[in-house]
Design an enzyme around this catalytic site. Structure first.
Site, mmCIF file in Angstrom:
data_model
loop_
_atom_site.group_PDB
_atom_site.id
_atom_site.type_symbol
_atom_site.label_atom_id
_atom_site.label_comp_id
_atom_site.label_asym_id
_atom_site.label_seq_id
_atom_site.Cartn_x
_atom_site.Cartn_y
_atom_site.Cartn_z
ATOM 1 N N ARG A 1 0.810 -1.227 0.000
ATOM 2 C CA ARG A 1 0.000 0.000 0.000
ATOM 3 C C ARG A 1 0.843 1.277 0.000
ATOM 4 O O ARG A 1 0.476 2.275 0.636
ATOM 5 C CB ARG A 1 -0.953 0.011 1.212
ATOM 6 C CG ARG A 1 -1.935 -1.127 1.263
ATOM 7 C CD ARG A 1 -2.900 -1.144 0.086
ATOM 8 N NE ARG A 1 -3.651 -2.378 0.106
ATOM 9 C CZ ARG A 1 -3.277 -3.490 -0.541
ATOM 10 N NH1 ARG A 1 -2.205 -3.496 -1.315
ATOM 11 N NH2 ARG A 1 -3.992 -4.580 -0.463
ATOM 12 N N GLU B 1 -5.409 2.937 6.457
ATOM 13 C CA GLU B 1 -5.136 2.833 5.018
ATOM 14 C C GLU B 1 -5.850 3.998 4.314
ATOM 15 O O GLU B 1 -5.365 4.559 3.338
ATOM 16 C CB GLU B 1 -5.665 1.486 4.505
ATOM 17 C CG GLU B 1 -5.472 1.298 3.024
ATOM 18 C CD GLU B 1 -5.885 -0.086 2.554
ATOM 19 O OE1 GLU B 1 -5.525 -1.091 3.223
ATOM 20 O OE2 GLU B 1 -6.561 -0.168 1.515
ATOM 21 N N SER C 1 -11.240 -1.164 3.252
ATOM 22 C CA SER C 1 -10.558 -1.492 4.503
ATOM 23 C C SER C 1 -10.007 -0.217 5.116
ATOM 24 O O SER C 1 -9.316 0.548 4.446
ATOM 25 C CB SER C 1 -9.376 -2.439 4.247
ATOM 26 O OG SER C 1 -9.858 -3.643 3.747
HETATM 27 C C1 LIG Z 1 -15.809 -1.013 -1.305
HETATM 28 C C2 LIG Z 1 -14.329 -0.732 -1.459
HETATM 29 C C3 LIG Z 1 -13.455 -1.780 -1.666
HETATM 30 C C4 LIG Z 1 -12.078 -1.521 -1.802
HETATM 31 N N1 LIG Z 1 -11.239 -2.574 -2.014
HETATM 32 C C5 LIG Z 1 -9.910 -2.348 -2.132
HETATM 33 C C6 LIG Z 1 -9.013 -3.437 -2.356
HETATM 34 O O1 LIG Z 1 -9.398 -4.588 -2.457
HETATM 35 N N2 LIG Z 1 -7.686 -3.148 -2.444
HETATM 36 C C7 LIG Z 1 -7.211 -1.874 -2.365
HETATM 37 O O2 LIG Z 1 -5.981 -1.683 -2.475
HETATM 38 N N3 LIG Z 1 -8.032 -0.834 -2.156
HETATM 39 C C8 LIG Z 1 -9.366 -1.030 -2.051
HETATM 40 N N4 LIG Z 1 -10.214 0.026 -1.841
HETATM 41 C C9 LIG Z 1 -9.661 1.389 -1.688
HETATM 42 C C10 LIG Z 1 -9.586 2.211 -2.993
HETATM 43 O O3 LIG Z 1 -10.551 1.809 -3.926
HETATM 44 C C11 LIG Z 1 -8.200 2.116 -3.625
HETATM 45 O O4 LIG Z 1 -7.230 2.592 -2.729
HETATM 46 C C12 LIG Z 1 -8.095 2.941 -4.920
HETATM 47 O O5 LIG Z 1 -6.849 2.655 -5.500
HETATM 48 C C13 LIG Z 1 -8.205 4.442 -4.690
HETATM 49 O O6 LIG Z 1 -8.379 5.061 -5.955
HETATM 50 P P1 LIG Z 1 -9.184 6.423 -6.113
HETATM 51 O O7 LIG Z 1 -9.198 6.749 -7.561
HETATM 52 O O8 LIG Z 1 -10.509 6.335 -5.468
HETATM 53 O O9 LIG Z 1 -8.252 7.427 -5.319
HETATM 54 P P2 LIG Z 1 -8.701 8.606 -4.327
HETATM 55 O O10 LIG Z 1 -9.395 8.014 -3.155
HETATM 56 O O11 LIG Z 1 -9.405 9.673 -5.074
HETATM 57 O O12 LIG Z 1 -7.281 9.142 -3.886
HETATM 58 C C14 LIG Z 1 -6.465 8.361 -3.033
HETATM 59 C C15 LIG Z 1 -5.072 9.018 -2.987
HETATM 60 O O13 LIG Z 1 -4.455 8.847 -4.267
HETATM 61 C C16 LIG Z 1 -3.984 10.113 -4.710
HETATM 62 N N5 LIG Z 1 -4.075 10.150 -6.172
HETATM 63 C C17 LIG Z 1 -5.163 9.860 -6.933
HETATM 64 N N6 LIG Z 1 -4.851 10.023 -8.240
HETATM 65 C C18 LIG Z 1 -3.555 10.404 -8.293
HETATM 66 C C19 LIG Z 1 -2.668 10.747 -9.341
HETATM 67 N N7 LIG Z 1 -3.035 10.744 -10.630
HETATM 68 N N8 LIG Z 1 -1.391 11.106 -9.030
HETATM 69 C C20 LIG Z 1 -0.982 11.131 -7.736
HETATM 70 N N9 LIG Z 1 -1.784 10.836 -6.686
HETATM 71 C C21 LIG Z 1 -3.060 10.474 -6.968
HETATM 72 C C22 LIG Z 1 -4.928 11.127 -4.088
HETATM 73 O O14 LIG Z 1 -4.335 12.418 -4.034
HETATM 74 C C23 LIG Z 1 -5.133 10.522 -2.711
HETATM 75 O O15 LIG Z 1 -4.057 10.876 -1.878
HETATM 76 C C24 LIG Z 1 -11.589 -0.194 -1.715
HETATM 77 C C25 LIG Z 1 -12.487 0.862 -1.507
HETATM 78 C C26 LIG Z 1 -13.848 0.596 -1.385
HETATM 79 C C27 LIG Z 1 -14.799 1.747 -1.176
#
Ligand SMILES: Cc1cc2nc3c(=O)[nH]c(=O)nc-3n(C[C@H](O)[C@H](O)[C@H](O)COP(=O)(O)OP(=O)(O)OC[C@H]3O[C@@H](n4cnc5c(N)ncnc54)[C@H](O)[C@@H]3O)c2cc1C
Length: 286
Positions: free
Chosen positions: A161, A282, A211
């Site tokens: 992560r 996380e 999570s």
């Molecule tokens: C129901 C559910 C299930 C999930 N299951 C998992 C799982 O199995 N495994 C897992 O790892 N995660 C899981 N997640 C968490 C999440 O989906 C992941 O961490 C995902 O990668 C976040 O992407 P996002 O586009 O929503 O980022 P955001 O939440 O919008 O941003 C997260 C971070 O990434 C940064 N960021 C986003 N885009 C960029 C970019 N282009 N350049 C630099 N920084 C950037 C943002 O500034 C922020 O700090 C889950 C979430 C939910 C709600």
């Protein structure tokens, strides 16, 4: 702001609960959504203190809101090129998973059902069911506030992560994934199985950010531990430890960021008292 104006959508006093999977967060006084890489670079220069937001599935913005947010969701183009997928940062993982499967490209199946974008996934090295995005990234184009440059996988410091982007705040502008040829039906079957597992174990019917805590070590199952402490179903305001999966906090309707933070604090305290283990969130708390 000048030339980039028509290539950016601007909103004022935009409620962030519309942009997070938790459905929590006060307003962004300025919310900018660029539609091209050039416009994104302009927005980042104009709003240097802005928070970068993608699909908002791993963040908890404060109830009092923030000054400015730059969204990557307008950058949503991708293309397949042999065994490579070249993608802008705002493309949803589910879109890329389906496109790869259609082409008989394997390697992304694990990510099916992770609700975020490819940019967010690379930033936090998203992973599930034995796979991690860092394993299939070929290279990334990034921006450090001064210049655009290319990073190969070995330079991205991927670990559980985490990545170099998390440590530096560099912005991911383009991601290239390397996949491998495989049988389309087999790929689709694996994706369906993974989705079935998610649906049966995760509270997908309620807003959450997945999570809440990182696993502190391989053999420490956070959800199980929270359950053993009798905290399943425990709530503060409308923020509740999920009754389906104790590793998730869900929003029962009107949860505030302050409720979620308090609940996180309670879990951390109880886990520390009983296991001498510090749980690190996380979810990104803004
Ligand atoms: C129901 C559910 C299930 C999930 N299951 C998992 C799982 O199995 N495994 C897992 O790892 N995660 C899981 N997640 C968490 C999440 O989906 C992941 O961490 C995902 O990668 C976040 O992407 P996002 O586009 O929503 O980022 P955001 O939440 O919008 O941003 C997260 C971070 O990434 C940064 N960021 C986003 N885009 C960029 C970019 N282009 N350049 C630099 N920084 C950037 C943002 O500034 C922020 O700090 C889950 C979430 C939910 C709600």
């Amino acid at each position: 702001m000048g030339e980039d104006r028509e290539l950016c959508e601007y909103r004022f006093d935009e409620p962030l609960n519309k942009h997070t999977s938790f459905k929590i967060g006060g307003c962004a006084r300025i919310f900018v959504q660029p539609k091209t890489t050039q416009a994104l670079l302009c927005a980042l220069q104009n709003f240097q203190q802005a928070r970068l937001l993608a699909k908002g599935t791993n963040v908890l913005p404060p109830d009092e809101g923030v000054e400015s947010v730059v969204s990557t969701l307008g950058l949503s183009r991708y293309q397949l090129n042999g065994d490579l997928i070249e993608s802008e940062p705002g493309v949803l993982l589910s879109t890329l998973c389906k496109a790869a499967a259609r082409e008989g490209l394997s390697g992304l199946e694990f990510a099916y059902g992770i609700p975020g974008t490819i940019g967010g996934a690379v930033y936090m090295n998203a992973g599930a069911y034995g796979g991690e995005i860092g394993e299939i990234v070929e290279y990334v184009e990034a921006y450090n506030g001064n210049e655009v440059f290319r990073l190969d996988r070995s330079q991205m410091e991927f670990s559980y992560r985490s990545s170099v982007f998390k440590k530096t705040g560099w912005v991911i502008l383009k991601v290239v994934l390397r996949l491998r040829r495989a049988d389309r039906e087999k790929i689709e079957k694996t994706m369906e199985e993974i989705m079935r597992k998610r649906i049966s174990t995760q509270p997908l019917d309620l807003p959450s950010a997945g999570s809440v805590f990182k696993r502190p070590r391989q053999d420490f199952y956070v959800g199980k531990v929270i359950e053993q402490l009798g905290l399943k179903g425990f709530r503060i305001g409308d923020a509740q430890i999920s009754t389906k999966h104790a590793g998730f906090i869900v929003n029962l309707g009107n949860a505030k960021a302050s409720d979620v933070k308090q609940l996180i604090g309670v879990v951390q305290k109880r886990v520390y008292e009983n296991y001498a283990v510090h749980l690190e969130p996380e979810v990104e708390i803004w």
